[in-house]
Every structure is written in structure tokens, then in C-alpha cells.
Design a protein around this motif. Structure first.
Motif, short mmCIF file in Angstrom:
data_model
loop_
_atom_site.label_atom_id
_atom_site.label_comp_id
_atom_site.label_asym_id
_atom_site.label_seq_id
_atom_site.Cartn_x
_atom_site.Cartn_y
_atom_site.Cartn_z
N UNK A 1 20.10 -40.17 11.78
CA UNK A 1 20.56 -40.56 10.45
C UNK A 1 22.01 -40.11 10.24
N UNK A 2 22.74 -40.81 9.42
CA UNK A 2 24.13 -40.44 9.17
C UNK A 2 24.20 -39.04 8.57
N UNK A 3 23.25 -38.74 7.68
CA UNK A 3 23.15 -37.40 7.09
C UNK A 3 21.68 -36.99 7.05
N UNK A 4 21.40 -35.71 7.29
CA UNK A 4 20.05 -35.17 7.19
C UNK A 4 20.16 -33.77 6.58
N UNK A 5 19.57 -33.62 5.40
CA UNK A 5 19.57 -32.33 4.71
C UNK A 5 18.13 -31.88 4.49
N UNK A 6 17.95 -30.60 4.24
CA UNK A 6 16.62 -30.04 4.02
C UNK A 6 16.62 -29.17 2.77
N UNK A 7 15.52 -29.23 2.04
CA UNK A 7 15.30 -28.31 0.94
C UNK A 7 14.76 -27.00 1.52
N UNK A 8 14.92 -25.89 0.83
CA UNK A 8 14.37 -24.62 1.33
C UNK A 8 12.85 -24.64 1.48
N UNK A 9 12.18 -25.54 0.78
CA UNK A 9 10.72 -25.64 0.84
C UNK A 9 10.21 -26.50 1.99
N UNK B 1 16.36 -36.70 3.67
CA UNK B 1 16.26 -35.40 3.02
C UNK B 1 14.82 -34.92 3.17
N UNK B 2 14.67 -33.76 3.80
CA UNK B 2 13.35 -33.17 3.99
C UNK B 2 13.02 -32.36 2.74
N UNK C 1 9.47 -23.84 12.31
CA UNK C 1 9.48 -25.07 11.51
C UNK C 1 10.16 -24.87 10.15
N UNK C 2 10.66 -23.66 9.91
CA UNK C 2 11.32 -23.36 8.65
C UNK C 2 12.76 -23.90 8.64
N UNK C 3 13.25 -24.30 7.46
CA UNK C 3 14.57 -24.94 7.40
C UNK C 3 15.73 -24.06 7.88
N UNK D 1 13.10 -39.81 1.85
CA UNK D 1 12.69 -38.54 1.27
C UNK D 1 11.41 -38.11 1.98
N UNK D 2 11.50 -37.11 2.84
CA UNK D 2 10.38 -36.71 3.70
C UNK D 2 9.41 -35.79 2.98
N UNK D 3 8.16 -36.15 3.02
CA UNK D 3 7.05 -35.27 2.68
C UNK D 3 5.81 -35.86 3.31
N UNK D 4 5.74 -35.74 4.63
CA UNK D 4 4.64 -36.34 5.37
C UNK D 4 4.13 -35.37 6.42
N UNK D 5 2.84 -35.25 6.51
CA UNK D 5 2.24 -34.41 7.56
C UNK D 5 2.03 -35.21 8.83
N UNK D 6 2.51 -36.45 8.86
CA UNK D 6 2.37 -37.30 10.04
C UNK D 6 1.38 -38.41 9.78
N UNK D 7 1.12 -39.17 10.81
CA UNK D 7 0.16 -40.26 10.71
C UNK D 7 -1.24 -39.73 11.00
N UNK D 8 -2.19 -40.21 10.26
CA UNK D 8 -3.57 -39.74 10.41
C UNK D 8 -4.12 -40.18 11.77
N UNK D 9 -4.94 -39.33 12.36
CA UNK D 9 -5.57 -39.65 13.64
C UNK D 9 -7.08 -39.65 13.48
N UNK D 10 -7.74 -40.28 14.40
CA UNK D 10 -9.19 -40.35 14.38
C UNK D 10 -9.66 -41.79 14.40
N UNK D 11 -10.91 -41.96 14.75
CA UNK D 11 -11.49 -43.29 14.92
C UNK D 11 -11.34 -44.15 13.67
#
Length: 171
Positions: free
Chosen positions: A66-74, A46-47, A124-126, A8-18
Motif C-alpha cells: 500500500x502507498x501508506x500503512x499506519x497502525x493504531x496502538x490497539x 490503517x490497522x 504482533x504488537x504495533x 480499515x483493518x479489523x479482521x482475524x482472517x478468513x474462517x476455516x472449516x468444512x
């Protein structure tokens, strides 16, 4: 355990910086990507919200098939956010101008930044991503349980076999 994995995706990515790098974000993020890359059981992604950068890969994004990848409108998905990409382009442009001894054009930079941010935001919109067959469809959040159930039902029509090989993990 030969169990399909649900991401279940809700990530802005991995944090960067020292601070984050000293804390081991690279090591921990690469361990997650390694685990996903070496997993052989079916994956369902699922995004829900954001899904950016290396965090997208670690959560079994499209590149990991992935076998399946779906996205929510958000949801939104991209290699990086528009503001971040525009910032990187601006930094590179500024450094390039300074290395040549030229004056950096702030007005042109602001225009380029706005153009990049608008383009990345739109792409970047679904609906845009789904139109490019990036996913298996945009689903109503209220239908998520039903969609996951249908995916698991489809997956169950063949044997589910995991792996005994787990790659190399750095400690």
C-alpha cells in the motif's frame, strides 16, 4: 473510477472449516485478494484492531505494498494468532509422535505452546512491527482523519490511474 482505496483493518482472517469452505469462503476470499492485487490506484491501509492471515492480505496488507500503512496502538498483526499457531504445532507434533509409535509428551507440548503464544503475542504488537519498518508509523486514533487527509494530499500530487485488467475471477 481512479479513486484511491482506504482499508480499515479489523479482521482475524478468513474462517476455516468444512462449513465455511462449503459456503465458499475460499472463493470469496480469493476474489477479494485478486481485486486488491490487480488494483492500480493508490491504497492506504490503517490497522485498527486485528489483522491476521489471509484477511490481512485481502485488506491490502504490507505484502500488497500500500502507498501508506499506519497502525493504531490497539492493533495486532501476524500471519496467525499465537494460540492458533501453537495449536497447529501441537497437532503436528502429536501426529508425528503417533506415527512413530512414541508417547506424546504433554508437559513438553504445554511448554512449547506457551512459548509460541508468548512470542507471537509480543511480535504482533504495533511497536514491534513498526520498529521493523512494517508500517509507516503508529498513530493516535484521534489523528486518523488528519493522517488520511495528508496521505490523500500526497497522493493527489500525481495522476491517479487505475487499471483495465482485472485478472481471472472464478464464479
Amino acid at each position: 473510477s481512479n479513486t484511491p482505496l482506504l482499508f480499515l483493518h479489523n479482521t482475524t482472517g478468513y474462517m476455516v472449516g468444512k462449513e465455511y469452505e462449503e459456503g465458499g469462503i475460499i472463493k470469496h476470499g480469493s476474489m477479494m485478494i485478486n481485486a486488491v492485487a490487480n488494483s492500480k490506484v493508490p491504497h492506504i491501509s490503517i490497522l485498527l484492531g486485528a489483522s491476521y492471515g489471509a484477511g490481512h492480505y485481502g485488506m491490502c496488507g504490507r505484502a500488497f505494498d500500500p502507498r501508506f500503512l499506519f497502525a493504531w496502538p490497539s492493533s495486532k498483526s501476524a500471519v496467525m494468532g499465537g494460540a492458533q499457531l501453537a495449536g497447529v504445532i501441537s497437532i503436528v507434533g502429536r501426529a508425528s509422535a503417533e506415527s512413530r509409535g512414541q508417547v506424546f509428551d504433554e508437559a513438553a507440548d504445554a511448554g512449547i505452546r506457551a512459548m509460541i503464544e508468548n512470542q507471537i503475542e509480543a511480535e504482533s504488537l504495533p511497536m514491534f512491527l513498526s520498529g521493523r519498518l512494517y508500517d509507516d508509523g503508529v498513530i493516535d486514533p484521534r489523528d486518523t482523519r488528519t493522517v488520511v487527509g495528508m496521505c490523500l494530499s500526497a497522493i493527489a500530487t500525481a495522476p491517479i490511474q487505475g487499471t483495465e485488467n482485472f485478472g481471472v475471477f472464478r464464479m
